[in-house]
Motif scaffolding. Structure first.
Motif, PDB file in Angstrom:
ATOM      1  N   THR A  23      25.298  57.800  66.818  1.00  0.00           N
ATOM      2  CA  THR A  23      24.586  58.488  65.733  1.00  0.00           C
ATOM      3  C   THR A  23      23.916  59.762  66.237  1.00  0.00           C
ATOM      4  O   THR A  23      23.958  60.819  65.570  1.00  0.00           O
ATOM      5  CB  THR A  23      23.526  57.546  65.130  1.00  0.00           C
ATOM      6  N   MET A  24      23.301  59.682  67.424  1.00  0.00           N
ATOM      7  CA  MET A  24      22.640  60.870  67.994  1.00  0.00           C
ATOM      8  C   MET A  24      23.648  61.969  68.308  1.00  0.00           C
ATOM      9  O   MET A  24      23.395  63.152  68.054  1.00  0.00           O
ATOM     10  CB  MET A  24      21.878  60.467  69.250  1.00  0.00           C
ATOM     11  N   ILE A  25      24.793  61.554  68.839  1.00  0.00           N
ATOM     12  CA  ILE A  25      25.819  62.559  69.173  1.00  0.00           C
ATOM     13  C   ILE A  25      26.333  63.240  67.916  1.00  0.00           C
ATOM     14  O   ILE A  25      26.460  64.483  67.861  1.00  0.00           O
ATOM     15  CB  ILE A  25      26.979  61.893  69.951  1.00  0.00           C
ATOM     16  N   ILE A  26      26.643  62.420  66.892  1.00  0.00           N
ATOM     17  CA  ILE A  26      27.144  63.000  65.644  1.00  0.00           C
ATOM     18  C   ILE A  26      26.073  63.892  64.998  1.00  0.00           C
ATOM     19  O   ILE A  26      26.358  64.979  64.474  1.00  0.00           O
ATOM     20  CB  ILE A  26      27.588  61.875  64.687  1.00  0.00           C
ATOM     21  N   LEU A  76      14.215  68.082  57.418  1.00  0.00           N
ATOM     22  CA  LEU A  76      14.252  67.026  56.410  1.00  0.00           C
ATOM     23  C   LEU A  76      15.689  66.664  56.053  1.00  0.00           C
ATOM     24  O   LEU A  76      16.048  65.487  55.981  1.00  0.00           O
ATOM     25  CB  LEU A  76      13.487  67.478  55.159  1.00  0.00           C
ATOM     26  N   TRP A  77      16.505  67.729  55.829  1.00  0.00           N
ATOM     27  CA  TRP A  77      17.910  67.471  55.509  1.00  0.00           C
ATOM     28  C   TRP A  77      18.638  66.812  56.679  1.00  0.00           C
ATOM     29  O   TRP A  77      19.493  65.945  56.483  1.00  0.00           O
ATOM     30  CB  TRP A  77      18.616  68.781  55.131  1.00  0.00           C
ATOM     31  N   LEU A  78      18.275  67.219  57.857  1.00  0.00           N
ATOM     32  CA  LEU A  78      18.899  66.605  59.039  1.00  0.00           C
ATOM     33  C   LEU A  78      18.533  65.128  59.135  1.00  0.00           C
ATOM     34  O   LEU A  78      19.388  64.282  59.431  1.00  0.00           O
ATOM     35  CB  LEU A  78      18.442  67.356  60.301  1.00  0.00           C
ATOM     36  N   ALA A  79      17.265  64.813  58.855  1.00  0.00           N
ATOM     37  CA  ALA A  79      16.826  63.408  58.912  1.00  0.00           C
ATOM     38  C   ALA A  79      17.535  62.571  57.848  1.00  0.00           C
ATOM     39  O   ALA A  79      17.988  61.453  58.113  1.00  0.00           O
ATOM     40  CB  ALA A  79      15.314  63.333  58.718  1.00  0.00           C
ATOM     41  N   ILE A  80      17.637  63.148  56.628  1.00  0.00           N
ATOM     42  CA  ILE A  80      18.336  62.427  55.558  1.00  0.00           C
ATOM     43  C   ILE A  80      19.797  62.179  55.942  1.00  0.00           C
ATOM     44  O   ILE A  80      20.338  61.086  55.762  1.00  0.00           O
ATOM     45  CB  ILE A  80      18.246  63.198  54.240  1.00  0.00           C
ATOM     46  N   GLY A  81      20.425  63.188  56.503  1.00  0.00           N
ATOM     47  CA  GLY A  81      21.819  63.044  56.914  1.00  0.00           C
ATOM     48  C   GLY A  81      21.999  61.991  57.995  1.00  0.00           C
ATOM     49  O   GLY A  81      22.945  61.201  57.975  1.00  0.00           O
ATOM     50  N   LEU A  82      21.070  62.000  58.962  1.00  0.00           N
ATOM     51  CA  LEU A  82      21.155  61.023  60.051  1.00  0.00           C
ATOM     52  C   LEU A  82      20.945  59.601  59.530  1.00  0.00           C
ATOM     53  O   LEU A  82      21.609  58.660  59.992  1.00  0.00           O
ATOM     54  CB  LEU A  82      20.124  61.352  61.124  1.00  0.00           C
ATOM     55  N   ILE A  83      20.007  59.451  58.584  1.00  0.00           N
ATOM     56  CA  ILE A  83      19.760  58.115  58.015  1.00  0.00           C
ATOM     57  C   ILE A  83      21.006  57.595  57.294  1.00  0.00           C
ATOM     58  O   ILE A  83      21.416  56.449  57.463  1.00  0.00           O
ATOM     59  CB  ILE A  83      18.552  58.150  57.060  1.00  0.00           C
ATOM     60  N   LEU A  85      24.061  58.588  57.810  1.00  0.00           N
ATOM     61  CA  LEU A  85      25.068  58.336  58.835  1.00  0.00           C
ATOM     62  C   LEU A  85      24.809  57.020  59.556  1.00  0.00           C
ATOM     63  O   LEU A  85      25.730  56.233  59.819  1.00  0.00           O
ATOM     64  CB  LEU A  85      25.079  59.504  59.832  1.00  0.00           C
ATOM     65  N   LEU A  86      23.536  56.767  59.875  1.00  0.00           N
ATOM     66  CA  LEU A  86      23.171  55.529  60.569  1.00  0.00           C
ATOM     67  C   LEU A  86      23.488  54.303  59.712  1.00  0.00           C
ATOM     68  O   LEU A  86      23.990  53.296  60.214  1.00  0.00           O
ATOM     69  CB  LEU A  86      21.680  55.555  60.917  1.00  0.00           C
ATOM     70  N   LEU A  87      23.194  54.399  58.416  1.00  0.00           N
ATOM     71  CA  LEU A  87      23.491  53.283  57.515  1.00  0.00           C
ATOM     72  C   LEU A  87      24.989  52.993  57.451  1.00  0.00           C
ATOM     73  O   LEU A  87      25.421  51.833  57.452  1.00  0.00           O
ATOM     74  CB  LEU A  87      22.948  53.578  56.112  1.00  0.00           C
TER      75      LEU A  87
END
Length: 374
Positions: A23-26, A76-83, A85-87
């Protein structure tokens, strides 16, 4: 149990770490390649054109909207995207975890379906695979033993039904002769009466064996414990069996170390000793001695019955405590009972928390009973 789950826990932890790293890499790639990199300008141009053409904003208003929505809220958008992606990745990983439960469920289904195939699981579930296969083997053995016991019982019932006809036919025959020949000599009448009585005893024995089979299938062992003087019980046992010992010139010798008291069900324990002793008498040589001994060893009382006679073959020795197994395979012998005596003795001793075993060689056969003092 902790060691058994160790490999599975390590694999799950490694998969979770892999998910986080992936997830961190992506996220890094998305942030620096797409957001801050080569797609930043094309996306900005597309958004401005969208605002001009669809929302009817002028160029400066569209540029200002882009700056407020995206540039100022990039994290904020990056955090939403990562969440998100993580899900998505976690859902994929969870599907892999549930695979373990599906495989275990399949193994349990194979147990319930009595499948002949061996249960196979991944290496991290090797401990579960071994347990399921062990349970499978035990269930198969129990089913086989139950089937064999049922078959032996059915065969025995057929044999007994056939054997009943022999003494019954003789009884009817001799009684008919006594009834028809009124002037028969007294000596001959006494002879026929004696034969008829012997056949009647044999018929009674066979009928009792039928009842014994039924009782054994229906009864449950309930103990009524009390203090027992073992010395007196075994001496009384030897005296009571004198009529069976005398015709073959046999004798019983009781050898007990000290005064032994145990806490057990007297009636059921007497039945155990009766069954073992009757077996010893039946298979002992003529003019031989049956040794009965008892001693306390720590918290156990050990009682042994030793008789001299033909050795019991190893393959039969393993089965003599099973239901409906008769050591004497000849169905018409006087010694061949319903094959329940030793099986009943075993169940009674096990109910007391003890054990019963037998050893045999060319010199002697020894039955050993171990029972707790209390």
């Amino acid at each position: 149990m902790k060691n058994e789950f160790g490999m599975l826990k390590r694999k799950i932890i490694l998969q979770i770490i892999f998910i986080l790293v992936l997830t961190m890499i992506i996220g890094y790639i998305i942030n620096y390649t797409l957001i801050d990199g080569m797609l930043q300008a094309p996306f900005a141009d597309w958004f401005i054109r969208f605002c001009e053409d669809v929302l009817q904003l002028d160029y400066y208003a569209a540029q200002n909207a882009y700056r407020i929505l995206f540039q100022q809220n990039k994290h904020l958008w990056l955090a939403i995207g990562l969440i998100i992606l993580l899900l998505v990745i976690f859902y994929v990983a969870l599907s892999r975890f549930t695979r373990y439960f599906i495989l275990i469920s399949t193994g349990v289904t194979m147990l319930s379906d009595e499948s002949d195939k061996e249960i196979r699981l991944p290496s991290e579930l090797e401990f579960m695979e071994k347990k399921l296969n062990t349970v499978k083997s035990k269930l198969e053995k129990r089913a086989k033993d139950a089937q064999e016991a049922e078959q032996r019982k059915n065969d025995l019932v057929v044999y007994l039904a056939h054997d009943i006809k022999t003494p019954l036919t003789s009884i009817i025959g001799y009684l008919s002769l006594l009834d028809e020949a009124k002037d028969m000599p007294v000596e001959q009448k006494e002879k026929y009466a004696k034969i008829t009585l012997d056949k009647s005893y044999r018929l009674e024995q066979l009928i009792n064996e039928f009842f014994e089979i039924t009782r054994f299938n229906l009864q449950s062992i309930i103990l009524d414990k009390e203090a027992i003087n073992l010395n007196y019980m075994l001496l009384q046992l030897a005296d009571e069996f004198y009529p069976l010992l005398a015709p073959k010139g046999q004798q019983a010798v009781v050898n007990i170390q000290g005064d032994i008291q145990i806490f057990a069900d007297a009636n059921k324990l007497a039945r155990v000793f009766n069954n073992i002793f009757k077996n010893a008498i039946a298979y002992s040589d003529d003019n031989s001695t049956i040794d009965i001994s008892a001693e306390n060893v720590m918290d156990q009382t050990i009682i042994t019955f030793t008789n001299r006679g033909k050795a019991i073959p190893p393959q039969k020795l393993e089965m003599i405590f099973e239901k409906f197994y008769r050591l004497d395979s000849s169905r018409s012998t006087q010694t061949g009972g319903a094959g329940l005596g030793l099986a009943i003795a075993n169940e009674i001793i096990v109910a007391h928390g003890g054990s019963i075993s037998a050893t045999s060689n060319d010199d002697n056969t020894v039955f050993t009973v171990q029972i707790p003092h209390s």
